[in-house]
Each structure stands twice: as C-alpha cells, then as structure tokens.
Design an enzyme around this catalytic site. Sequence first.
Site, mmCIF file in Angstrom:
data_model
loop_
_atom_site.group_PDB
_atom_site.id
_atom_site.type_symbol
_atom_site.label_atom_id
_atom_site.label_comp_id
_atom_site.label_asym_id
_atom_site.label_seq_id
_atom_site.Cartn_x
_atom_site.Cartn_y
_atom_site.Cartn_z
ATOM 1 N N CYS A 101 -9.272 -7.855 -7.763
ATOM 2 C CA CYS A 101 -10.610 -7.581 -8.296
ATOM 3 C C CYS A 101 -10.910 -6.085 -8.362
ATOM 4 O O CYS A 101 -11.942 -5.691 -8.895
ATOM 5 C CB CYS A 101 -11.675 -8.275 -7.445
ATOM 6 S SG CYS A 101 -11.847 -7.584 -5.783
ATOM 7 N N ALA A 144 0.817 -1.218 0.000
ATOM 8 C CA ALA A 144 0.000 0.000 0.000
ATOM 9 C C ALA A 144 0.849 1.266 0.000
ATOM 10 O O ALA A 144 0.313 2.363 -0.071
ATOM 11 C CB ALA A 144 -0.937 0.005 1.208
ATOM 12 N N GLU A 175 7.370 -0.890 10.003
ATOM 13 C CA GLU A 175 7.146 -2.280 10.435
ATOM 14 C C GLU A 175 6.634 -2.339 11.872
ATOM 15 O O GLU A 175 7.057 -3.167 12.684
ATOM 16 C CB GLU A 175 8.427 -3.113 10.266
ATOM 17 C CG GLU A 175 9.028 -3.077 8.878
ATOM 18 C CD GLU A 175 8.136 -3.675 7.797
ATOM 19 O OE1 GLU A 175 7.173 -4.383 8.126
ATOM 20 O OE2 GLU A 175 8.410 -3.416 6.607
#
Length: 193
Positions: free
Chosen positions: A147, A13, A88
């Site tokens: 999708c 992302a 992280e």
Amino acid sequence: MAKLYFNYAAMNAGKSTALLQASFNYRERGMRTIEFTAKLDNRTEEGVIASRIGLRRHAHLFDSATNLFDVVKQETQDTKAACVFLDEAQFLSAEQVRQLSQIVDRLNIPVICYGLRTDFRGDLFEGSASLFALADEIRELKTICKCGRKATMNLRIDPQGNAVRVGEKIDIGGNDKYVPLCRKHFFDALEKD
C-alpha cells in the site's frame, strides 16, 4: 568507544546490502572486518552473506553452539579487527547477544548486527529481543508494504500466496515464503478466511 548496534527491519529492506556496504567501506580503507551469518540460513551458498542485488562476502557461520566472543578473540590475537558484522541477528540466542556485548566492552571492537524484528506471527525473535535490550544504538531500516506505507511485519505465505498462521517459528525463505507488510495489511491477511 566501541558500541553494539542493532539494525532491524522487515524482509526485503536491504539489511544484507547495508551490511556488505558498511563492511566494504572499512576494508576499502585498509581496515579488517569479521563477518558472521547464521548457519541455518541456507538460501545461498553456505558461509556467504548475499544480498538480493548481487553483493556477496564469505563469512563465519554461527549456530546455537557458537561462542562469538571466543571466535572473535581468537581471530584478533594477531591482527585487531576494526569492526564485527553479523547478519541474520534474529537467530542469536540471548547468551550470544551477551557475547557480542563482551566483544564491544572487553575487546573494544564495534559490533553491527542486522536482522528481523519479528517472526511471521508478529512475535519478537529471541536474538532481536536481546539486542533491543542490550544494544547501544538501535536503527530501523525501512521497506514498504504493497500500500506504500512502511512495512514492519513479515507475512509467511504458502505456494498459493495465502497467509500461513501456524508452523515452526523459523522457516527459511525469501520472496517465495514471505511478504513484508504494514501492520494493517498483516492483520488483514491473517484474519482473511
């Protein structure tokens, strides 16, 4: 007033890219920043936060024994930092998240964390769960599933691209081991024979 921020997302992302850009913005204005990244993330050079698009910056390493409050307090004795950045963040312990809140509350330094929300099974990481509980502001960074819907899950895959259902909670990897998916496609992949 300083705050503790948690920016979370699925894999790919742009979390590290966003961190590096935000840190650069401070430094471009002559302000000092302190960066941390997890020692166990060995995908790039040790002690480097690196994005998939090529941005990089050296950082302090943290592991389970690191007292983040003590490191920042020591680092800011002579020169105050404008902001602390942590990549992280899912690998933090609950105690380390409390240490980050102390950096905010006692040292009055904002802390901006970036990390995954869940592991390959869909379970919260300890660091993420603690950040959801203690962060002043929580932001979701978005990426997309195959999708086109928002990806919220991280599917671990084997070398043939099949879903991995069991294994250690932490297995460091990138596109070779993980695929960001929407919840529907995540569970579809896990249920597939």
